[in-house]
Design a protein around this motif. Sequence first.
Motif, PDB file in Angstrom:
ATOM      1  N   LEU A   1      -4.902  -9.755 -14.486  1.00  0.00           N
ATOM      2  CA  LEU A   1      -6.259  -9.319 -14.143  1.00  0.00           C
ATOM      3  C   LEU A   1      -6.353  -7.808 -13.926  1.00  0.00           C
ATOM      4  CD1 LEU A   1      -7.401 -12.107 -11.677  1.00  0.00           C
ATOM      5  CD2 LEU A   1      -8.315 -11.645 -13.943  1.00  0.00           C
ATOM      6  N   TRP A   2      -5.222  -7.127 -13.891  1.00  0.00           N
ATOM      7  CA  TRP A   2      -5.215  -5.696 -13.604  1.00  0.00           C
ATOM      8  C   TRP A   2      -6.036  -4.867 -14.600  1.00  0.00           C
ATOM      9  CZ3 TRP A   2      -4.228  -2.823  -9.570  1.00  0.00           C
ATOM     10  CH2 TRP A   2      -4.104  -1.456  -9.748  1.00  0.00           C
ATOM     11  N   PRO A   3      -5.910  -5.063 -15.925  1.00  0.00           N
ATOM     12  CA  PRO A   3      -6.753  -4.270 -16.837  1.00  0.00           C
ATOM     13  C   PRO A   3      -8.245  -4.497 -16.624  1.00  0.00           C
ATOM     14  CG  PRO A   3      -4.940  -5.247 -18.051  1.00  0.00           C
ATOM     15  CD  PRO A   3      -4.932  -5.853 -16.680  1.00  0.00           C
ATOM     16  N   LEU A   4      -8.628  -5.729 -16.327  1.00  0.00           N
ATOM     17  CA  LEU A   4     -10.038  -6.012 -16.050  1.00  0.00           C
ATOM     18  C   LEU A   4     -10.489  -5.327 -14.763  1.00  0.00           C
ATOM     19  CD1 LEU A   4     -12.629  -7.625 -16.750  1.00  0.00           C
ATOM     20  CD2 LEU A   4     -11.695  -9.448 -15.315  1.00  0.00           C
ATOM     21  N   ALA A   5      -9.650  -5.363 -13.739  1.00  0.00           N
ATOM     22  CA  ALA A   5      -9.989  -4.700 -12.479  1.00  0.00           C
ATOM     23  C   ALA A   5     -10.098  -3.193 -12.680  1.00  0.00           C
ATOM     24  CB  ALA A   5      -8.935  -5.020 -11.417  1.00  0.00           C
ATOM     25  N   THR A   6      -9.228  -2.636 -13.493  1.00  0.00           N
ATOM     26  CA  THR A   6      -9.285  -1.203 -13.773  1.00  0.00           C
ATOM     27  C   THR A   6     -10.589  -0.855 -14.470  1.00  0.00           C
ATOM     28  OG1 THR A   6      -6.891  -1.113 -13.958  1.00  0.00           O
ATOM     29  CG2 THR A   6      -8.110   0.682 -14.957  1.00  0.00           C
ATOM     30  N   ARG A   7     -10.976  -1.668 -15.411  1.00  0.00           N
ATOM     31  CA  ARG A   7     -12.219  -1.426 -16.148  1.00  0.00           C
ATOM     32  C   ARG A   7     -13.439  -1.517 -15.239  1.00  0.00           C
ATOM     33  NH1 ARG A   7     -13.163   0.481 -20.972  1.00  0.00           N
ATOM     34  NH2 ARG A   7     -14.831  -0.462 -22.153  1.00  0.00           N
ATOM     35  N   VAL A   8     -13.467  -2.540 -14.397  1.00  0.00           N
ATOM     36  CA  VAL A   8     -14.625  -2.759 -13.532  1.00  0.00           C
ATOM     37  C   VAL A   8     -14.706  -1.710 -12.424  1.00  0.00           C
ATOM     38  CG1 VAL A   8     -15.589  -4.358 -11.825  1.00  0.00           C
ATOM     39  CG2 VAL A   8     -14.798  -5.219 -14.004  1.00  0.00           C
ATOM     40  N   LEU A   9     -13.583  -1.401 -11.784  1.00  0.00           N
ATOM     41  CA  LEU A   9     -13.625  -0.504 -10.640  1.00  0.00           C
ATOM     42  C   LEU A   9     -13.737   0.972 -11.027  1.00  0.00           C
ATOM     43  CD1 LEU A   9     -11.049  -2.274  -8.321  1.00  0.00           C
ATOM     44  CD2 LEU A   9     -13.523  -2.242  -8.113  1.00  0.00           C
ATOM     45  N   LEU A  10     -13.396   1.309 -12.263  1.00  0.00           N
ATOM     46  CA  LEU A  10     -13.582   2.693 -12.718  1.00  0.00           C
ATOM     47  C   LEU A  10     -14.914   2.907 -13.424  1.00  0.00           C
ATOM     48  CD1 LEU A  10     -10.151   3.949 -14.077  1.00  0.00           C
ATOM     49  CD2 LEU A  10     -11.313   4.600 -11.987  1.00  0.00           C
ATOM     50  N   SER A  11     -15.664   1.837 -13.677  1.00  0.00           N
ATOM     51  CA  SER A  11     -16.903   1.976 -14.440  1.00  0.00           C
ATOM     52  C   SER A  11     -17.950   2.873 -13.782  1.00  0.00           C
ATOM     53  CB  SER A  11     -17.490   0.601 -14.766  1.00  0.00           C
ATOM     54  OG  SER A  11     -17.811  -0.079 -13.599  1.00  0.00           O
ATOM     55  N   PRO A  12     -18.145   2.873 -12.463  1.00  0.00           N
ATOM     56  CA  PRO A  12     -19.137   3.799 -11.901  1.00  0.00           C
ATOM     57  C   PRO A  12     -18.743   5.266 -12.059  1.00  0.00           C
ATOM     58  CG  PRO A  12     -18.648   2.080 -10.331  1.00  0.00           C
ATOM     59  CD  PRO A  12     -17.670   1.944 -11.443  1.00  0.00           C
TER      60      PRO A  12
ATOM     61  N   VAL B   1       2.665  -2.751 -11.668  1.00  0.00           N
ATOM     62  CA  VAL B   1       2.182  -3.296 -10.399  1.00  0.00           C
ATOM     63  C   VAL B   1       2.614  -4.743 -10.191  1.00  0.00           C
ATOM     64  CG1 VAL B   1       0.226  -1.725 -10.255  1.00  0.00           C
ATOM     65  CG2 VAL B   1      -0.079  -3.951 -11.307  1.00  0.00           C
ATOM     66  N   LEU B   2       3.177  -5.377 -11.207  1.00  0.00           N
ATOM     67  CA  LEU B   2       3.656  -6.755 -11.067  1.00  0.00           C
ATOM     68  C   LEU B   2       4.691  -6.895  -9.954  1.00  0.00           C
ATOM     69  CD1 LEU B   2       3.702  -9.697 -12.024  1.00  0.00           C
ATOM     70  CD2 LEU B   2       5.407  -9.028 -13.722  1.00  0.00           C
ATOM     71  N   PRO B   3       5.682  -5.995  -9.810  1.00  0.00           N
ATOM     72  CA  PRO B   3       6.603  -6.141  -8.668  1.00  0.00           C
ATOM     73  C   PRO B   3       5.911  -6.037  -7.312  1.00  0.00           C
ATOM     74  CG  PRO B   3       7.531  -4.642 -10.279  1.00  0.00           C
ATOM     75  CD  PRO B   3       6.139  -4.944 -10.724  1.00  0.00           C
ATOM     76  N   MET B   4       4.857  -5.248  -7.236  1.00  0.00           N
ATOM     77  CA  MET B   4       4.112  -5.161  -5.968  1.00  0.00           C
ATOM     78  C   MET B   4       3.432  -6.491  -5.655  1.00  0.00           C
ATOM     79  SD  MET B   4       2.264  -1.514  -6.047  1.00  0.00           S
ATOM     80  CE  MET B   4       2.888  -0.247  -7.102  1.00  0.00           C
ATOM     81  N   PHE B   5       2.828  -7.098  -6.674  1.00  0.00           N
ATOM     82  CA  PHE B   5       2.177  -8.381  -6.464  1.00  0.00           C
ATOM     83  C   PHE B   5       3.203  -9.474  -6.139  1.00  0.00           C
ATOM     84  CE2 PHE B   5      -1.292  -6.738  -9.485  1.00  0.00           C
ATOM     85  CZ  PHE B   5      -1.979  -6.172  -8.420  1.00  0.00           C
TER      86      PHE B   5
ATOM     87  N   ALA C   1       0.840  -1.202   0.000  1.00  0.00           N
ATOM     88  CA  ALA C   1       0.000   0.000   0.000  1.00  0.00           C
ATOM     89  C   ALA C   1       0.875   1.252   0.000  1.00  0.00           C
ATOM     90  CB  ALA C   1      -0.929   0.004   1.206  1.00  0.00           C
ATOM     91  N   TYR C   2       1.943   1.229   0.769  1.00  0.00           N
ATOM     92  CA  TYR C   2       2.865   2.365   0.777  1.00  0.00           C
ATOM     93  C   TYR C   2       3.507   2.560  -0.597  1.00  0.00           C
ATOM     94  CZ  TYR C   2       6.996   5.151   1.641  1.00  0.00           C
ATOM     95  OH  TYR C   2       7.964   6.106   1.550  1.00  0.00           O
ATOM     96  N   LEU C   3       3.935   1.469  -1.223  1.00  0.00           N
ATOM     97  CA  LEU C   3       4.533   1.573  -2.565  1.00  0.00           C
ATOM     98  C   LEU C   3       3.524   2.081  -3.582  1.00  0.00           C
ATOM     99  CD1 LEU C   3       6.685  -1.666  -2.767  1.00  0.00           C
ATOM    100  CD2 LEU C   3       7.488   0.687  -2.612  1.00  0.00           C
ATOM    101  N   ALA C   4       2.289   1.606  -3.483  1.00  0.00           N
ATOM    102  CA  ALA C   4       1.259   2.051  -4.427  1.00  0.00           C
ATOM    103  C   ALA C   4       0.967   3.534  -4.258  1.00  0.00           C
ATOM    104  CB  ALA C   4      -0.017   1.234  -4.236  1.00  0.00           C
TER     105      ALA C   4
END
Length: 174
Positions: A150-161, A111-115, A89-92
């Motif tokens: 899965l990051w692009p899918l998560a970006t799409r879903v979580l930014l959709s609203p 974000v791959l190095p974070m994961f 979380a700190y790195l992000a």
Amino acid sequence: MIDFQSGYILRPVNPFFIYFSLLCALLLNLLPIGNYSWVPDWLIICIVFWNIHQHRYVGVITAFILGLLMDVHHSDLLGLHAFSYTLVAYLAISWHRRIVALTAPTQALHVLPMFLLVSLCPVLAHWILSGEIYWWALTGTVQAVIEALLWPLATRVLLSPQRRPIDVDHNRPL
């Protein structure tokens, strides 16, 4: 906030949606699927996403509390997930300006190095504490790659609203 991929100005995020998505990710992690390397850590995807995009609502303390919940669920050393979630979380938060301006596939590479850090931190902690390394636990790198995919899918879903227009006017182009 501007979505740099489409140039669309995003609506303000609803804090209820942020915490609802974190709760859903936590519940997905609590499913009794098993400890396989192909099962992604949904919670860390959500924590990293919200720390990059809305770090004022989800911070290091939220990541620490959710990490403690995951430690209790896994019956692991207390603080192991909490430490790795807090570190990521700190790195992000510190990389959020760099990552937000990139496209989603390029963000996945950043974000791959974070994961990888989240998946390998428990292995390193067990190695330091017991002196034995569990080689089978290094399959967490597969989990980190799946999370990055899965990051692009998560970006799409979580930014959709936030991409919804407030009022639809067919005569106005924006």
